[in-house]
Design a protein around this motif. Structure first.
Motif, PDB file in Angstrom:
ATOM      1  N   ILE A  33      27.746  43.249  24.129  1.00  0.00           N
ATOM      2  CA  ILE A  33      28.247  44.023  25.265  1.00  0.00           C
ATOM      3  C   ILE A  33      29.657  43.509  25.502  1.00  0.00           C
ATOM      4  CG2 ILE A  33      26.104  44.719  26.368  1.00  0.00           C
ATOM      5  CD1 ILE A  33      26.342  42.253  28.196  1.00  0.00           C
ATOM      6  N   MET A  34      30.593  44.443  25.724  1.00  0.00           N
ATOM      7  CA  MET A  34      32.009  44.107  25.780  1.00  0.00           C
ATOM      8  C   MET A  34      32.677  44.745  26.989  1.00  0.00           C
ATOM      9  SD  MET A  34      33.152  44.862  21.848  1.00  0.00           S
ATOM     10  CE  MET A  34      32.651  43.841  20.467  1.00  0.00           C
ATOM     11  N   ILE A  35      33.778  44.130  27.397  1.00  0.00           N
ATOM     12  CA  ILE A  35      34.630  44.714  28.428  1.00  0.00           C
ATOM     13  C   ILE A  35      36.064  44.239  28.189  1.00  0.00           C
ATOM     14  CG2 ILE A  35      34.175  42.856  30.092  1.00  0.00           C
ATOM     15  CD1 ILE A  35      34.179  45.081  32.270  1.00  0.00           C
ATOM     16  N   ASP A  36      37.023  45.138  28.283  1.00  0.00           N
ATOM     17  CA  ASP A  36      38.411  44.851  27.923  1.00  0.00           C
ATOM     18  C   ASP A  36      39.281  44.583  29.145  1.00  0.00           C
ATOM     19  OD1 ASP A  36      37.754  45.531  25.210  1.00  0.00           O
ATOM     20  OD2 ASP A  36      37.930  47.639  25.778  1.00  0.00           O
ATOM     21  N   GLY A  37      40.424  43.936  28.886  1.00  0.00           N
ATOM     22  CA  GLY A  37      41.361  43.697  29.969  1.00  0.00           C
ATOM     23  C   GLY A  37      42.673  43.121  29.480  1.00  0.00           C
ATOM     24  N   HIS A  38      43.539  42.797  30.418  1.00  0.00           N
ATOM     25  CA  HIS A  38      44.876  42.267  30.099  1.00  0.00           C
ATOM     26  C   HIS A  38      45.282  41.290  31.200  1.00  0.00           C
ATOM     27  CE1 HIS A  38      49.093  42.242  28.762  1.00  0.00           C
ATOM     28  NE2 HIS A  38      49.388  42.281  30.047  1.00  0.00           N
ATOM     29  N   GLY A  39      45.967  40.218  30.788  1.00  0.00           N
ATOM     30  CA  GLY A  39      46.542  39.307  31.755  1.00  0.00           C
ATOM     31  C   GLY A  39      45.968  37.909  31.702  1.00  0.00           C
ATOM     32  N   ASP A  40      46.554  37.042  32.485  1.00  0.00           N
ATOM     33  CA  ASP A  40      46.178  35.629  32.544  1.00  0.00           C
ATOM     34  C   ASP A  40      44.747  35.492  33.068  1.00  0.00           C
ATOM     35  OD1 ASP A  40      45.871  32.902  33.094  1.00  0.00           O
ATOM     36  OD2 ASP A  40      47.927  32.684  33.834  1.00  0.00           O
ATOM     37  N   PRO A  41      43.821  34.918  32.275  1.00  0.00           N
ATOM     38  CA  PRO A  41      42.440  34.794  32.745  1.00  0.00           C
ATOM     39  C   PRO A  41      42.291  33.879  33.948  1.00  0.00           C
ATOM     40  CG  PRO A  41      42.775  33.554  30.720  1.00  0.00           C
ATOM     41  CD  PRO A  41      43.996  34.395  30.909  1.00  0.00           C
ATOM     42  N   ASN A  42      43.289  33.039  34.200  1.00  0.00           N
ATOM     43  CA  ASN A  42      43.222  32.133  35.349  1.00  0.00           C
ATOM     44  C   ASN A  42      43.588  32.812  36.666  1.00  0.00           C
ATOM     45  OD1 ASN A  42      42.556  29.757  33.808  1.00  0.00           O
ATOM     46  ND2 ASN A  42      44.687  29.746  33.098  1.00  0.00           N
ATOM     47  N   THR A  43      44.324  33.904  36.573  1.00  0.00           N
ATOM     48  CA  THR A  43      44.824  34.533  37.802  1.00  0.00           C
ATOM     49  C   THR A  43      44.558  36.031  37.889  1.00  0.00           C
ATOM     50  OG1 THR A  43      47.009  34.870  36.780  1.00  0.00           O
ATOM     51  CG2 THR A  43      46.668  32.812  38.008  1.00  0.00           C
ATOM     52  N   SER A  44      44.202  36.658  36.777  1.00  0.00           N
ATOM     53  CA  SER A  44      44.055  38.117  36.766  1.00  0.00           C
ATOM     54  C   SER A  44      42.779  38.571  37.465  1.00  0.00           C
ATOM     55  CB  SER A  44      44.041  38.628  35.318  1.00  0.00           C
ATOM     56  OG  SER A  44      43.674  39.988  35.271  1.00  0.00           O
ATOM     57  N   PRO A  45      42.874  39.435  38.477  1.00  0.00           N
ATOM     58  CA  PRO A  45      41.671  39.993  39.105  1.00  0.00           C
ATOM     59  C   PRO A  45      40.826  40.771  38.104  1.00  0.00           C
ATOM     60  CG  PRO A  45      43.599  40.380  40.483  1.00  0.00           C
ATOM     61  CD  PRO A  45      44.109  39.875  39.165  1.00  0.00           C
ATOM     62  N   ALA A  46      41.478  41.350  37.092  1.00  0.00           N
ATOM     63  CA  ALA A  46      40.745  42.124  36.088  1.00  0.00           C
ATOM     64  C   ALA A  46      39.788  41.227  35.308  1.00  0.00           C
ATOM     65  CB  ALA A  46      41.725  42.805  35.134  1.00  0.00           C
ATOM     66  N   TYR A  47      40.208  39.977  35.050  1.00  0.00           N
ATOM     67  CA  TYR A  47      39.342  39.059  34.309  1.00  0.00           C
ATOM     68  C   TYR A  47      38.121  38.681  35.142  1.00  0.00           C
ATOM     69  CZ  TYR A  47      37.860  35.084  31.471  1.00  0.00           C
ATOM     70  OH  TYR A  47      37.123  34.228  30.693  1.00  0.00           O
ATOM     71  N   ALA A  48      38.347  38.348  36.391  1.00  0.00           N
ATOM     72  CA  ALA A  48      37.233  37.978  37.268  1.00  0.00           C
ATOM     73  C   ALA A  48      36.256  39.134  37.423  1.00  0.00           C
ATOM     74  CB  ALA A  48      37.765  37.542  38.631  1.00  0.00           C
ATOM     75  N   SER A  49      36.769  40.344  37.586  1.00  0.00           N
ATOM     76  CA  SER A  49      35.881  41.492  37.760  1.00  0.00           C
ATOM     77  C   SER A  49      35.146  41.827  36.470  1.00  0.00           C
ATOM     78  CB  SER A  49      36.670  42.707  38.263  1.00  0.00           C
ATOM     79  OG  SER A  49      37.679  43.086  37.341  1.00  0.00           O
ATOM     80  N   ALA A  50      35.754  41.511  35.318  1.00  0.00           N
ATOM     81  CA  ALA A  50      35.072  41.731  34.043  1.00  0.00           C
ATOM     82  C   ALA A  50      33.834  40.847  33.932  1.00  0.00           C
ATOM     83  CB  ALA A  50      36.022  41.462  32.884  1.00  0.00           C
ATOM     84  N   LEU A  51      33.974  39.578  34.309  1.00  0.00           N
ATOM     85  CA  LEU A  51      32.832  38.664  34.252  1.00  0.00           C
ATOM     86  C   LEU A  51      31.771  39.056  35.274  1.00  0.00           C
ATOM     87  CD1 LEU A  51      34.418  35.132  33.698  1.00  0.00           C
ATOM     88  CD2 LEU A  51      33.927  36.967  32.056  1.00  0.00           C
ATOM     89  N   GLU A  52      32.198  39.563  36.427  1.00  0.00           N
ATOM     90  CA  GLU A  52      31.250  39.997  37.447  1.00  0.00           C
ATOM     91  C   GLU A  52      30.399  41.161  36.961  1.00  0.00           C
ATOM     92  OE1 GLU A  52      33.702  40.935  40.743  1.00  0.00           O
ATOM     93  OE2 GLU A  52      34.051  38.835  41.330  1.00  0.00           O
ATOM     94  N   ALA A  53      30.909  41.903  35.987  1.00  0.00           N
ATOM     95  CA  ALA A  53      30.163  43.047  35.451  1.00  0.00           C
ATOM     96  C   ALA A  53      29.306  42.671  34.251  1.00  0.00           C
ATOM     97  CB  ALA A  53      31.139  44.160  35.066  1.00  0.00           C
ATOM     98  N   ILE A  54      29.839  41.837  33.358  1.00  0.00           N
ATOM     99  CA  ILE A  54      29.156  41.607  32.096  1.00  0.00           C
ATOM    100  C   ILE A  54      27.972  40.644  32.214  1.00  0.00           C
ATOM    101  CG2 ILE A  54      30.580  39.681  31.230  1.00  0.00           C
ATOM    102  CD1 ILE A  54      30.605  41.157  28.512  1.00  0.00           C
ATOM    103  N   TYR A  55      28.092  39.630  33.048  1.00  0.00           N
ATOM    104  CA  TYR A  55      27.010  38.648  33.160  1.00  0.00           C
ATOM    105  C   TYR A  55      25.715  39.256  33.713  1.00  0.00           C
ATOM    106  CZ  TYR A  55      29.247  34.255  31.776  1.00  0.00           C
ATOM    107  OH  TYR A  55      29.822  33.232  31.060  1.00  0.00           O
ATOM    108  N   PRO A  56      25.753  40.040  34.805  1.00  0.00           N
ATOM    109  CA  PRO A  56      24.498  40.614  35.295  1.00  0.00           C
ATOM    110  C   PRO A  56      23.798  41.496  34.266  1.00  0.00           C
ATOM    111  CG  PRO A  56      26.221  40.810  36.951  1.00  0.00           C
ATOM    112  CD  PRO A  56      26.888  40.355  35.693  1.00  0.00           C
ATOM    113  N   VAL A  57      24.570  42.228  33.472  1.00  0.00           N
ATOM    114  CA  VAL A  57      23.966  43.071  32.436  1.00  0.00           C
ATOM    115  C   VAL A  57      23.279  42.206  31.385  1.00  0.00           C
ATOM    116  CG1 VAL A  57      24.424  44.769  30.621  1.00  0.00           C
ATOM    117  CG2 VAL A  57      25.629  44.923  32.811  1.00  0.00           C
ATOM    118  N   ALA A  58      23.934  41.114  30.983  1.00  0.00           N
ATOM    119  CA  ALA A  58      23.345  40.220  29.981  1.00  0.00           C
ATOM    120  C   ALA A  58      22.016  39.648  30.472  1.00  0.00           C
ATOM    121  CB  ALA A  58      24.325  39.092  29.661  1.00  0.00           C
ATOM    122  N   TYR A  59      21.963  39.249  31.725  1.00  0.00           N
ATOM    123  CA  TYR A  59      20.726  38.664  32.250  1.00  0.00           C
ATOM    124  C   TYR A  59      19.655  39.730  32.485  1.00  0.00           C
ATOM    125  CZ  TYR A  59      22.418  33.925  32.576  1.00  0.00           C
ATOM    126  OH  TYR A  59      22.851  32.665  32.249  1.00  0.00           O
TER     127      TYR A  59
END
Length: 217
Positions: A33-59
Motif C-alpha cells: 500500500i502506497m501514498i505519494d508526496g513531496h517535501g521535507d519529512p521532518n516538517t511537511s504536513p503532507a508527510y505527517a498526513s500520509a502516515l496518518e492514512a497508511i498506518y491504519p489501513v495496514a493494521y
C-alpha cells in the motif's frame, strides 16, 4: 489455517543486509500500500498526513487477515522511495525540501485487493484521515539491488550512499537504475538517532544491459 504470527521481514531474504558492507540481492516483485508526496519529512504536513492514512489501513488488513483467514502477521516496517530532479540532494546538499517520496507498507501475498479495499473502507468509517483516498495498492518490481544496513541518524546516510553510488556500484560493473529505497526497522519516535536501523537499497543493472523498474497497478 494457522494462528502463528508471521514476521515477513525475517522470512524474506531481501530484508536482510549486513552493516558495514554492501550486499547484491535479487528482490522479488512485492506488493505495497502506497501514498505519494513531496517535501521535507521532518516538517511537511503532507508527510505527517500520509502516515496518518497508511498506518491504519495496514493494521486493519492485519486484523482482517487474522480474523477472516486465520493468518496473523507482524505489520511490516514502513518503507520509503525517495527521489529528486537533482539526486545530489541526497548525498551532498541534503536539501530535503526538494525531495519526492512514496511511503509504503508491504502487503502479504495472501491478502487480496478486496481485503485492502475493505480495510480502507473500515478506516474511513472510524476516522477518515485526510489522505485516505490517496492510499493505493501497487506492485514494485526492483530486481537486482545493492543494499546495506545503516545504523545511525538519517542525516548520516549521505556518506554511506556516496560510497555505494560512486564506489561499490561502478566497481562492480553496475549502474543505478531505479529509485532510492529505505526500509525503517526502528521507530524514530521511540529510538535515539544514533540507534536507528535503516536498510538502504539501490536498484541497479549491469552496465551493458540497462533496464528500468516500473510500477504495475
Amino acid at each position: 489455517m494457522t494462528t502463528s504470527k508471521i514476521d515477513l521481514k525475517k522470512s524474506l531474504d531481501s530484508y536482510r543486509a549486513p552493516r558495514g558492507t554492501f550486499r547484491i540481492v535479487d528482490v522479488p516483485p512485492l506488493r505495497y500500500i502506497m501514498i505519494d508526496g513531496h517535501g521535507d519529512p521532518n516538517t511537511s504536513p503532507a508527510y505527517a498526513s500520509a502516515l496518518e492514512a497508511i498506518y491504519p489501513v495496514a493494521y486493519a488488513m492485519k486484523f482482517a487477515s487474522k480474523r477472516e483467514l486465520g493468518r496473523d502477521y507482524v505489520v511490516p516496517p514502513l518503507e520509503g522511495l525517495w527521489w529528486a530532479e537533482d539526486m545530489s540532494t541526497f548525498t551532498t546538499h541534503r536539501d530535503k525540501s526538494r525531495w519526492n517520496w512514496t511511503m509504503m507498507i508491504m502487503v502479504p501475498d495472501w491478502v487480496g485487493s478486496d481485503m485492502v479495499n475493505a480495510a480502507v473502507n473500515q478506516v474511513k468509517k472510524k476516522s477518515s484521515p485526510a489522505r485516505l483516498g490517496d492510499v493505493r495498492l501497487a506492485e514494485l518490481s526492483e530486481g537486482l539491488c545493492v543494499q546495506t544496513l545503516h545504523i545511525g541518524s538519517f542525516d548520516d546516510e549521505s556518506a554511506v550512499l556516496e560510497q555505494m553510488h560512486h564506489n561499490f556500484i561502478p566497481d562492480n560493473a553496475l549502474q543505478l537504475s531505479g529509485t532510492h529505497h529505505e526500509i525503517y526497522f526502528s521507530d524514530p519516535r521511540k529510538t535515539g538517532p544514533e540507534k536507528l536501523r535503516t536498510l538502504l537499497r539501490q536498484p541497479v543493472t549491469p552496465i551493458e544491459a540497462a533496464t528500468s523498474v516500473s510500477f504495475e497497478e
